[in-house]
Design a protein around this motif. Structure first.
Motif, short mmCIF file in Angstrom:
data_model
loop_
_atom_site.label_atom_id
_atom_site.label_comp_id
_atom_site.label_asym_id
_atom_site.label_seq_id
_atom_site.Cartn_x
_atom_site.Cartn_y
_atom_site.Cartn_z
N LEU A 133 0.83 -1.21 0.00
CA LEU A 133 0.00 0.00 0.00
C LEU A 133 0.87 1.26 0.00
O LEU A 133 0.61 2.22 -0.74
N LEU A 134 1.89 1.26 0.84
CA LEU A 134 2.77 2.42 0.93
C LEU A 134 3.47 2.68 -0.40
O LEU A 134 3.51 3.81 -0.89
N LEU A 135 4.00 1.64 -1.01
CA LEU A 135 4.71 1.79 -2.28
C LEU A 135 3.77 2.22 -3.40
O LEU A 135 4.15 3.01 -4.28
N ALA A 136 2.53 1.71 -3.39
CA ALA A 136 1.56 2.11 -4.41
C ALA A 136 1.28 3.61 -4.34
O ALA A 136 1.16 4.29 -5.37
N LEU A 137 1.18 4.13 -3.13
CA LEU A 137 0.98 5.57 -2.97
C LEU A 137 2.24 6.35 -3.35
O LEU A 137 2.18 7.41 -3.98
#
Length: 398
Positions: free
Chosen positions: A75-79
């Motif tokens: 999730l963090l990397l997608a953002l």
């Protein structure tokens, strides 16, 4: 109507989860796969990592998949790859695991919480529509408990806006919406391989899926400290690599995933039939499967109304039946998000779900007899639950 039979506590003992039932049958194959990695010495970026990425991409109906260290990091990397940060707003459900909102907050963006649809527990597209502002950069629908959110409605909402959809499919690998795989319908899809997930590893692990080659290439850089080539940093990334040991174990399990999903679906059908035979479907809210969705049942979550949920859970524990509450406190009411200004009553369906939900065992390997034991235990306990609540309500009305 069938009357619940009397059984001993030992006969009724059913765990909420039993990961070992899957792993026991795979012990030799898992150990051999792990031994191959140990013998090669390629614990990071080994060939099993690339193979798993390729197979997960194919399984999820996407062009690319990028491994990382956990579902939270996915999730963090997608953002991060979308350059979301301070001044940006991201709309997401409040009824989900903390990581969905935590990733938004960590990047300095603002989580904007939407309400849910009562029968599926997934984000309500109309609630999402009402939350959109000029600052909205992304929407994160969570495919909760193994069922996809209404992706057609969300796509329609974002059709004329520069708003990315990031699917939180941590609980939903193999699920489909109108024939399209979870993780293939948004700009990016995020998966978790935590051991209790439908495809669970021997520790933490995650994956990001996308059809965008440029995003995939950038994700591979961001997950490895932002370096490309080694020791040359055009980006500031994080250390979030899926290690080769996890990839090797997941490759063994991926070959069994469809069979395990079939078992989960059969377990859900047996629950529904057994609850109906006992007449408990009139007192409980049973989980629903959307007509457009292929549900993979990471959780079998019922609703227990009238303030009886916690008492029912205690009574089930007393006869050895495992259960869990996912999730008792909605994210918009968590102390760490108090600066956002949400109050009790802000998201009524989310708050009602948090008071009523109870998840029952549904893992692969669960026997028909164990499901019957769970239903039997609920049938015996439920009439005794909530009586004090009902008496207080009647006294108040009088």
């Amino acid at each position: 109507m069938h009357t619940p039979s009397s059984r001993s506590n030992a006969a009724n003992s059913v765990p909420l989860l039993d990961v070992s039932r899957q792993n026991d049958g795979l012990r030799d194959e898992l150990l051999a796969a792990l031994a191959d990695v140990c013998d090669s010495g390629r614990f990071i970026h080994g060939p099993q990592c690339a193979e798993l990425e390729s197979r997960v991409a194919e399984y999820c109906q996407t062009t690319h998949a990028v491994g990382c260290a956990s579902g939270s990091d996915a999730l963090l990397l997608a953002l991060m790859v979308l350059d979301i940060g301070p001044g940006d707003e991201v709309i997401l459900p409040s009824f989900t695991f903390f990581a969905t909102a935590g990733a938004v907050w960590r990047l300095g963006a603002k989580p904007v919480f939407a309400d849910i649809v009562p029968d599926t527990f997934n984000v309500d597209p109309e609630s999402v529509r009402r939350q959109i502002t000029p600052a909205t950069r992304a929407i994160i629908p969570v495919h909760l408990f193994g069922q996809c959110a209404d992706m057609d409605a969300l796509a329609e909402i974002t059709a004329d806006a520069k708003i990315a959809i990031i699917e939180d499919a941590a609980q939903a690998i193999g699920a489909e919406w109108a024939g399209r795989g979870a993780g293939s319908m948004g700009r990016l899809g995020c998966f978790s391989f935590y051991p209790t997930k439908n495809l669970g590893g021997c520790g933490d692990g995650g994956m990001i899926t996308t059809d965008d080659a440029q995003l995939a290439a950038r994700l591979r850089i961001l997950r490895d400290h932002g370096q490309h080539p080694q020791y040359h940093h055009q980006l500031v990334g994080i250390n979030s690599r899926l290690d080769t040991l996890q990839a090797a174990a997941l490759l063994v399990k991926l070959a069994r995933l469809d069979r395990w999903t079939t078992q989960r679906r059969e377990n859900a059908q047996r629950y529904a039939g057994s609850f109906a035979r006992l007449g408990l479907n009139t007192r409980l809210g049973l989980p629903a499967e959307s007509n457009a969705c292929h549900h993979v049942w990471n959780q079998y979550t019922i609703r227990v109304p009238e303030g009886a949920r916690d008492e029912l859970r205690e009574r089930l524990a007393g006869v050895g039946v495992g259960s869990a509450v996912y999730y008792p406190v909605p994210l918009h009411l968590q102390e760490c998000f108090a600066p956002l200004g949400y109050k009790i009553g802000s998201l009524p369906e989310t708050e009602r779900a948090a008071r009523e939900v109870l998840s029952l065992p549904i893992f692969p390997g669960l026997s028909a007899q164990e499901i019957d034991a769970v239903v039997d235990a609920v049938g015996r306990a439920l009439p005794e639950c909530g009586r004090d609540v009902g008496r207080r309500r009647d006294a108040s009305a009088a």
